[in-house]
Design a protein around this motif. Structure first.
Motif, mmCIF file in Angstrom:
data_model
loop_
_atom_site.group_PDB
_atom_site.id
_atom_site.type_symbol
_atom_site.label_atom_id
_atom_site.label_comp_id
_atom_site.label_asym_id
_atom_site.label_seq_id
_atom_site.Cartn_x
_atom_site.Cartn_y
_atom_site.Cartn_z
ATOM 1 N N GLU A 86 47.825 41.851 42.614
ATOM 2 C CA GLU A 86 47.952 42.717 43.792
ATOM 3 C C GLU A 86 46.802 42.478 44.756
ATOM 4 O O GLU A 86 45.618 42.557 44.372
ATOM 5 C CB GLU A 86 47.985 44.187 43.363
ATOM 6 N N CYS A 87 47.175 42.212 45.989
ATOM 7 C CA CYS A 87 46.178 41.981 47.046
ATOM 8 C C CYS A 87 45.379 43.266 47.277
ATOM 9 O O CYS A 87 45.952 44.339 47.416
ATOM 10 C CB CYS A 87 46.920 41.555 48.320
ATOM 11 N N ARG A 88 44.041 43.159 47.323
ATOM 12 C CA ARG A 88 43.194 44.351 47.523
ATOM 13 C C ARG A 88 43.242 44.844 48.962
ATOM 14 O O ARG A 88 42.815 45.950 49.253
ATOM 15 C CB ARG A 88 41.741 44.018 47.167
ATOM 16 N N LEU A 89 43.772 44.032 49.863
ATOM 17 C CA LEU A 89 43.797 44.449 51.272
ATOM 18 C C LEU A 89 45.153 45.073 51.649
ATOM 19 O O LEU A 89 45.220 46.206 52.090
ATOM 20 C CB LEU A 89 43.507 43.238 52.165
ATOM 21 N N CYS A 90 46.252 44.310 51.437
ATOM 22 C CA CYS A 90 47.562 44.822 51.889
ATOM 23 C C CYS A 90 48.401 45.344 50.721
ATOM 24 O O CYS A 90 49.501 45.835 50.933
ATOM 25 C CB CYS A 90 48.321 43.737 52.654
ATOM 26 N N HIS A 91 47.920 45.192 49.503
ATOM 27 C CA HIS A 91 48.563 45.693 48.279
ATOM 28 C C HIS A 91 49.890 45.003 47.950
ATOM 29 O O HIS A 91 50.716 45.525 47.208
ATOM 30 C CB HIS A 91 48.725 47.226 48.322
ATOM 31 N N VAL A 114 45.379 33.465 46.911
ATOM 32 C CA VAL A 114 45.603 33.672 48.347
ATOM 33 C C VAL A 114 46.817 34.588 48.475
ATOM 34 O O VAL A 114 47.908 34.244 47.992
ATOM 35 C CB VAL A 114 45.896 32.336 49.078
ATOM 36 N N CYS A 115 46.650 35.759 49.084
ATOM 37 C CA CYS A 115 47.773 36.680 49.232
ATOM 38 C C CYS A 115 48.873 36.011 50.069
ATOM 39 O O CYS A 115 48.607 35.533 51.182
ATOM 40 C CB CYS A 115 47.313 37.964 49.912
ATOM 41 N N PRO A 116 50.120 35.956 49.552
ATOM 42 C CA PRO A 116 51.204 35.308 50.298
ATOM 43 C C PRO A 116 51.534 36.027 51.615
ATOM 44 O O PRO A 116 52.095 35.435 52.519
ATOM 45 C CB PRO A 116 52.404 35.386 49.348
ATOM 46 N N ARG A 117 51.135 37.310 51.694
ATOM 47 C CA ARG A 117 51.469 38.054 52.913
ATOM 48 C C ARG A 117 50.340 37.994 53.951
ATOM 49 O O ARG A 117 50.592 37.745 55.119
ATOM 50 C CB ARG A 117 51.778 39.508 52.564
ATOM 51 N N CYS A 118 49.088 38.227 53.517
ATOM 52 C CA CYS A 118 47.999 38.330 54.512
ATOM 53 C C CYS A 118 46.879 37.306 54.307
ATOM 54 O O CYS A 118 45.912 37.308 55.068
ATOM 55 C CB CYS A 118 47.427 39.745 54.507
ATOM 56 N N THR A 119 46.987 36.469 53.285
ATOM 57 C CA THR A 119 46.020 35.401 52.944
ATOM 58 C C THR A 119 44.658 35.911 52.444
ATOM 59 O O THR A 119 43.724 35.128 52.302
ATOM 60 C CB THR A 119 45.771 34.402 54.116
ATOM 61 N N TYR A 120 44.549 37.202 52.180
ATOM 62 C CA TYR A 120 43.295 37.739 51.617
ATOM 63 C C TYR A 120 43.118 37.162 50.201
ATOM 64 O O TYR A 120 44.100 36.875 49.510
ATOM 65 C CB TYR A 120 43.371 39.269 51.565
ATOM 66 N N SER A 121 41.857 37.030 49.775
ATOM 67 C CA SER A 121 41.630 36.309 48.517
ATOM 68 C C SER A 121 41.238 37.209 47.331
ATOM 69 O O SER A 121 41.116 36.717 46.212
ATOM 70 C CB SER A 121 40.555 35.251 48.723
#
Ligand SMILES: [Zn+2]
Length: 293
Positions: free
Chosen positions: A56-61, A35-42
């Motif tokens: 690295e989050c694929r949405l917000c990087h 779970v991305c700590p910044r935007c919760t994207y998985s």
């Protein structure tokens, strides 16, 4: 010492490699998947160019580190060595820094700090757990001199040993705590009401009504099983660490109670300890080295 056998004790530890430790800590940190700590994207990429991977989050990087927010954050010590330390703390007699530094081949200072961080995590978890049900509390003393002098010895350290148990089985405590009594609450070996109030407020659930304190040394109402547990804790401290001053005594009492409490529930102590260490609040070097109250 090989670490492999320590990890196979619980089925979740298939081997003693760094990769196995990373996999395990990932599962503890994100039990339901990343779970991305910044935007919760998985969805994420793994960046493997460092000693430990980044996610690295694929949405917000945003690049999330596995160890952020854990006692392992910032440590240069291999995770396998950390897990050996956790495994040794989970064994019945625990371990000393002197033994640990020889086993995992780090300096004595590093081993001591690792153990202090583990104890810090244990202490933090203990503050979140309050005594419930039938609560019994007795005063005990670490380092009580053998002579019967009425004068308090400067080395003796009074503490409360308290236990919460269900109404049905009051003799079998569900949870035990041992807490040093602040010196300002003791005069001529007599513990005053403020000590009891402070323990009640910080260690006992506010809804609990069945609470009994015994603060007098020779009271016929004293709780012998609690005093026996306190004596076991004192013997363990003296045997394993060759005695302790007041400064660090509390975290060793917490460590003793931690093993006692987790051994009563059917769970893997090592796995529980790894979980605690992954969610310990931030600490400073000063907090680790000055616990006295
Ligand atoms: Zn994100």
């Amino acid at each position: 010492m090989k670490t492999d056998f320590l990890f196979t004790e619980a089925h979740t530890y298939p081997s003693g490699s760094e990769d196995a430790c990373v996999t395990l800590l990932f599962q503890i940190k994100w039990p339901d998947g990343f779970v991305c700590p910044r935007c919760t994207y998985s969805d994420f990429y793994v960046i493997s160019t460092r000693r430990l991977p980044l996610y690295e989050c694929r949405l917000c990087h945003y690049q999330a580190s596995l160890l952020t927010g854990s006692i392992f954050e910032g440590s240069k010590t291999d995770l396998t060595k950390w897990f050996t330390a956790l495994a040794l703390v989970s064994t019945e007699g625990g371990t000393s820094a002197n033994r640990l530094h020889q086993i995992i081949r780090v300096t004595y200072k590093t081993a001591w700090l690792m153990l202090q961080k583990i104890r810090y995590a244990i202490g933090c978890a203990d503050t979140e757990t309050l005594l419930l049900g039938t609560v019994r509390v007795n005063t005990a003393v670490y380092n009580r001199p053998q002579n019967s002098s009425f004068q308090a010895s400067p080395t003796e350290q009074p503490f409360f040993v308290g236990a919460g148990a269900s109404m049905e089985t009051p003799a079998e405590p569900d949870y035990v705590k041992m807490k040093l009594i602040p010196k300002q609450y003791i005069r001529d070996r007599v513990v005053n009401g403020k000590a009891i109030q402070a323990f009640t407020e910080s260690e006992i659930d506010g809804t609990t009504t069945d609470v009994t304190f015994v603060a007098q040394r020779y009271s016929s109402a004293r709780f012998i099983p609690l005093l026996q547990l306190a004596a076991r804790a004192c013997r363990w401290i003296n045997r394993t660490f060759m005695g302790l001053g007041r400064k660090h005594l509390q975290v060793y009492l917490d460590e003793f109670c931690y093993r006692l409490n987790t051994s009563r529930i059917s769970t893997c102590i090592l796995s529980t300890l790894a979980n605690l260490c992954m969610r310990a609040p931030r600490f400073t070097y000063k907090q680790l080295t000055s616990f006295s109250s």
